[in-house]
Design a protein around this motif. Sequence first.
Motif, short mmCIF file in Angstrom:
data_model
loop_
_atom_site.label_atom_id
_atom_site.label_comp_id
_atom_site.label_asym_id
_atom_site.label_seq_id
_atom_site.Cartn_x
_atom_site.Cartn_y
_atom_site.Cartn_z
N THR A 33 0.82 -1.20 0.00
CA THR A 33 0.00 0.00 0.00
C THR A 33 0.86 1.26 0.00
O THR A 33 2.07 1.21 0.24
CB THR A 33 -0.91 0.02 1.24
OG1 THR A 33 -0.08 0.01 2.42
CG2 THR A 33 -1.83 -1.18 1.26
N GLU A 34 0.21 2.38 -0.27
CA GLU A 34 0.83 3.69 -0.11
C GLU A 34 -0.18 4.64 0.50
O GLU A 34 -1.39 4.37 0.47
CB GLU A 34 1.35 4.23 -1.45
CG GLU A 34 0.26 4.48 -2.48
CD GLU A 34 0.82 5.06 -3.78
OE1 GLU A 34 2.05 5.03 -3.97
OE2 GLU A 34 0.00 5.54 -4.59
N SER A 35 0.28 5.74 1.05
CA SER A 35 -0.63 6.67 1.70
C SER A 35 -1.54 7.34 0.67
O SER A 35 -1.20 7.42 -0.51
CB SER A 35 0.14 7.73 2.48
OG SER A 35 0.98 8.47 1.63
N VAL A 36 -2.68 7.82 1.14
CA VAL A 36 -3.69 8.40 0.25
C VAL A 36 -3.19 9.69 -0.39
O VAL A 36 -3.67 10.11 -1.44
CB VAL A 36 -5.02 8.61 1.02
CG1 VAL A 36 -4.89 9.73 2.04
CG2 VAL A 36 -6.17 8.87 0.08
N ALA A 37 -2.22 10.32 0.24
CA ALA A 37 -1.62 11.56 -0.30
C ALA A 37 -0.28 11.78 0.39
O ALA A 37 0.05 11.09 1.36
CB ALA A 37 -2.54 12.75 -0.07
N ASP A 38 0.50 12.72 -0.12
CA ASP A 38 1.77 13.12 0.51
C ASP A 38 2.68 11.91 0.78
O ASP A 38 3.24 11.78 1.88
CB ASP A 38 1.50 13.89 1.81
CG ASP A 38 0.52 15.03 1.62
OD1 ASP A 38 0.73 15.84 0.70
OD2 ASP A 38 -0.45 15.11 2.39
N GLN A 39 2.82 11.04 -0.23
CA GLN A 39 3.51 9.78 -0.04
C GLN A 39 4.94 9.93 0.49
O GLN A 39 5.37 9.21 1.39
CB GLN A 39 3.52 8.97 -1.35
CG GLN A 39 2.18 8.39 -1.74
CD GLN A 39 1.28 9.38 -2.44
OE1 GLN A 39 1.73 10.46 -2.84
NE2 GLN A 39 0.00 9.06 -2.61
N ILE A 496 -4.74 10.82 9.72
CA ILE A 496 -5.64 10.06 8.87
C ILE A 496 -6.59 11.04 8.17
O ILE A 496 -7.18 11.91 8.81
CB ILE A 496 -6.43 9.02 9.67
CG1 ILE A 496 -5.48 7.94 10.20
CG2 ILE A 496 -7.54 8.39 8.83
CD1 ILE A 496 -6.13 6.97 11.16
N GLN A 497 -6.72 10.90 6.87
CA GLN A 497 -7.55 11.82 6.09
C GLN A 497 -9.03 11.64 6.44
O GLN A 497 -9.55 10.53 6.41
CB GLN A 497 -7.34 11.58 4.60
CG GLN A 497 -8.02 12.59 3.71
CD GLN A 497 -7.75 12.31 2.25
OE1 GLN A 497 -8.19 11.31 1.69
NE2 GLN A 497 -6.99 13.20 1.61
N LYS A 498 -9.68 12.75 6.78
CA LYS A 498 -11.12 12.68 7.08
C LYS A 498 -11.91 12.45 5.80
O LYS A 498 -11.60 13.02 4.76
CB LYS A 498 -11.59 13.98 7.73
CG LYS A 498 -11.13 14.15 9.18
CD LYS A 498 -11.78 15.36 9.81
CE LYS A 498 -11.29 15.59 11.23
NZ LYS A 498 -11.73 14.51 12.13
#
Length: 552
Positions: A33-39, A496-498
């Motif tokens: 996986t990778e983060s939803v943004a700002d990897q 964590i992105q809302k």
Amino acid sequence: MAISALQFERSKYAPKLPKALQGPVKVVVGKETESVADQEEIQKLFPNTYGMPLITFEEGADTGSLPVMNVGVILSGGQAPGGHNVISGIYDGLKKLNPENKLYGFLGGPGGLVDHEYMELTDEIIDEYRNTGGFDIIGSGRTKLEEEAQFDKGVEICKELNINALVVIGGDDSNTNACVLAEYYLQKETGIQVIGCPKTIDGDLKNEMIETSFGFDTAIKVYSELIGNIMRDANSAKKYWHFIKLMGRSASHIALECALQTRPNVTLISEEVAEKEQTLAEIVDYIANVIARRAEDDHNFGVILVPEGLIEFIPEMKTLITELNDLLAEGQQSANEFKALVTDAEKRTYVIGKLSETSSKVFASLPEGIAKQLTLDRDPHGNVQVSKIETEKLLIEMVDVRLAEMTEEGTYKGSFSAQNHFFGYEGRCAAPSNFDADYCYSLGATASVLIGNGKTGYMSSVRNTTKPADKWIAGGVPITMMMNMERRHGHMKPVIQKALVELDAAPFLKLAENREQWAVETSYVYPGPIQYFGPTEVCDATTKTLELEQGK
């Protein structure tokens, strides 16, 4: 302890589990996986837990008991129905792995870990709390775990109690803290695992792997019952407009779901207000026009739903609040200067002098009460406490003024009398619905399997939730997968992105499709109380949001 008849019967309820958790479990490792943004930034901050694979559970072969493990559990943040069942699921899952396993509850939230305040959870204690609402089994708290000294104090008590893993039951910020803790413990080679569970009635902790946060289902059913009761009263008395503010700090999921359940005359959706860049005056005009249209049919009554966080989404108010958050952030010189002032007038003058020209004008135009509420102490995350801002009263006051103007213009010939309500705490500790009782127990059981398989930095995931519980899909999602960088306390931090309401998704489109009809007609639906016993289609029904999102 005395218990009610319902609690006695409810204690007999055996929560349903996904098929994979009903016997021995096989762990299936999925894609990385990778983060939803700002990897790049997230990977630098979480080098040990970034990029881990998704995990799914399937039915497996019996491998016998695992070595003895002790686990600690923490309830973090505001209450949500079903927390006790998460703990029950963890407890039963651990005992299934090895009857000698022990579960310790840290008292009063994350602060219990730091201050070494705990209790061992036993059969007798767990059985008393099965299928009950609230967090009173061990209590909750809002202490933030973000300093190494706190982490090290946690290591001390974990070593003393031979605790191998911690489970943090909380919302987006609490699970962010859990991920930070997991990263630190890996870095320091402590051998302590950390697993998160998705909790918040607000519904904003959701994504492709977390279909819903626990407690949302029960809370909206409580609120929808109350809204339905008020609708019945409004339709009977025919003389009041009820402005109902609903809990949900950043997102409007609760307001949207309650609207789909009950069909009010007006539902404000914060995300739509932001998208359309609606001003406060435009919102007031919209409400006043609906009231005027209904008055033409002698319907001088109605129901209006207002999301708790609305004021932060109105463009000019959002800018003002951002400036206020920075101005009054803990540790800022301006915050200390502000606190030293004595009178409200002095504080108001001080703030006006420190804001930008545009925000100064907005702040100066607000009623004194609302202006004061905007400058109250920030929450632990550095944000304005929107639950203390009486947005519903602000709207009533402004709508009343607008209707008086419309009366003079000859465009309104009705009578306006308003009642205000705030539904928040009424829904946070209700006895969980069947869905939440099952979902929470499954989340807890999932956490125990993740621990038994040596995982850390994961959140329990249970999906396919519009199907019967035995067809639910259990597993784990790396917490870093859900993260992005956001500004907090004047600094960029990983969180964590809302999940906000998506204006192009089926739930909102359903509201948009019907809002004109619901505005003018009295199309109210009265859901009634949560049904714990009875037909499956009534008792085990999921939210309208889940049904629409999954095309049911």
